[in-house]
Scaffold this active site. Structure first.
Site, short mmCIF file in Angstrom:
data_model
loop_
_atom_site.label_atom_id
_atom_site.label_comp_id
_atom_site.label_asym_id
_atom_site.label_seq_id
_atom_site.Cartn_x
_atom_site.Cartn_y
_atom_site.Cartn_z
N HIS A 68 0.76 -1.33 -0.15
CA HIS A 68 0.00 -0.02 -0.04
C HIS A 68 0.87 1.55 -0.01
O HIS A 68 0.27 2.29 -0.05
CB HIS A 68 -0.98 0.08 1.14
CG HIS A 68 -0.50 0.02 2.51
ND1 HIS A 68 -0.27 -0.93 3.16
CD2 HIS A 68 -0.16 1.15 3.16
CE1 HIS A 68 0.55 -0.33 4.55
NE2 HIS A 68 0.38 1.01 4.44
N ASP A 116 0.03 -7.73 1.39
CA ASP A 116 0.24 -6.29 1.35
C ASP A 116 1.89 -6.52 1.50
O ASP A 116 2.30 -6.03 2.61
CB ASP A 116 -0.33 -5.58 2.61
CG ASP A 116 -0.16 -4.17 2.61
OD1 ASP A 116 0.41 -3.61 1.27
OD2 ASP A 116 -0.69 -3.43 3.35
N SER A 209 4.30 1.92 8.49
CA SER A 209 4.00 0.98 7.22
C SER A 209 5.37 0.68 6.55
O SER A 209 6.12 1.46 6.19
CB SER A 209 2.97 1.57 6.48
OG SER A 209 1.82 1.27 6.88
#
Ligand SMILES: *[C@@H]1O[C@H](CO)[C@@H](O)[C@H](O)[C@H]1NC(C)=O
Ligand SMILES: *[C@@H]1O[C@H](CO)[C@@H](O)[C@H](O)[C@H]1NC(C)=O
Ligand SMILES: *[C@@H]1O[C@H](CO)[C@@H](O)[C@H](O)[C@H]1NC(C)=O
Length: 256
Positions: A68, A116, A209
């Site tokens: 992402h 992801d 992230s």
């Protein structure tokens, strides 16, 4: 509870977020360059306010991060510690070669967070040294109870988003998968790791992230997301489990 991505969206800056040279949600400043595989992904060259995600150097030309965090191009910083100071070992790369896992669904509203994970190829080899070193990734999966270390320049406050200027480190544990099933229901899957503190107060947050979850000295996971606000009790963060992607990582690095 909705599982949210932990990338630092540009909209956060507009929403009154701030920077501070402060301590974290349970984290503390890492010893400078003690995590030489840590990379930062930025929208612009010089502006640290444009941090998007973390990433992990796994070879002299390859980084692993979250899918992402994919953009048409990004700037990668290696050998970084204090985002505003030029300390010597920093290396900067503009990257355009992204290899998101083919099973990653780009439709964010579908709340499908599977696969992801993404590889990034550097345009040239990184110069390896004490402050820039790849991390081996884990071939065996970690079990609940394992102590691990996370690092990143993500938010250090869960209510008012506050970004630190130096790299932050925190010790956390791998938790039983059923705890993340309880927290996130179907959004948590078997190719993910549940890690943090069950009582809350320590863990990954916005901007972390794609960063590393290091267990037994190898890369076990990359930060995917969690609840908002982050590090609340009974809502640990979720990581893509690297051991499930060894074949895909090897194949992609070999073919490109
Ligand atoms: C994205 O997912 C949502 C929710 O499942 C769905 O309603 C929508 O049609 C999807 N959009 C696309 C472009 O697939
Ligand atoms: C990484 O893996 C290689 C090959 O398996 C090994 O030689 C090396 O010692 C490992 N490095 C670390 C830091 O564990
Ligand atoms: C993590 O735990 C190790 C071993 O107990 C300790 O040496 C280290 O200082 C801790 N790091 C942080 C950031 O708390």
């Amino acid at each position: 509870m909705k599982l949210s991505f932990f990338c630092a969206l540009l909209s956060l800056w507009a929403a009154g977020s701030s920077w501070a040279d402060t301590r974290a949600i349970g984290a503390q400043e890492c010893h400078p360059n003690s995590q030489p595989w840590q990379a930062g992904l930025f929208y612009h060259t010089r502006n640290p306010y444009n941090l998007l995600c973390g990433a992990v150097l796994i070879g002299d030309r390859w980084l692993l991060t979250a899918a992402h965090c994919h953009k048409p191009y990004l700037w990668v910083r290696l050998g970084e510690h204090h985002l505003l100071k030029r300390e010597g070992p920093e290396q900067l790369f503009r990257v355009t070669d992204f290899f998101p896992h083919p099973g990653f669904k780009k439709n964010f509203s579908a709340q499908d967070h599977n696969n992801d994970i993404m590889l990034i190829r550097l345009p040239r080899k990184a110069r390896l040294g004490p402050a820039v070193q790849p991390l081996n990734f884990s071939h065996t999966c970690v079990s609940p109870g394992t102590q691990c270390l996370i690092s990143g320049w993500g938010s250090v406050s869960s209510h008012k988003v506050q970004f630190p200027l130096t790299l932050q480190c925190a010790n956390i544990s791998i938790l039983e998968p059923r705890l993340c099933h309880e927290a996130y229901l179907f959004q948590f899957s078997k190719h993910m790791l549940c890690a943090g503190l069950w009582e809350g107060g320590r863990g990954a947050c916005q901007g972390d992230s794609g960063g590393p979850l290091v267990c037994h000295g190898t890369l076990a996971g990359v930060v995917l997301g969690g609840s908002e606000p982050c590090s609340g009790p009974r809502h640990p963060a979720v990581y893509s489990s690297v051991c499930h992607y060894v074949h895909w990582i090897r194949k992609t690095m070999k073919e490109n």
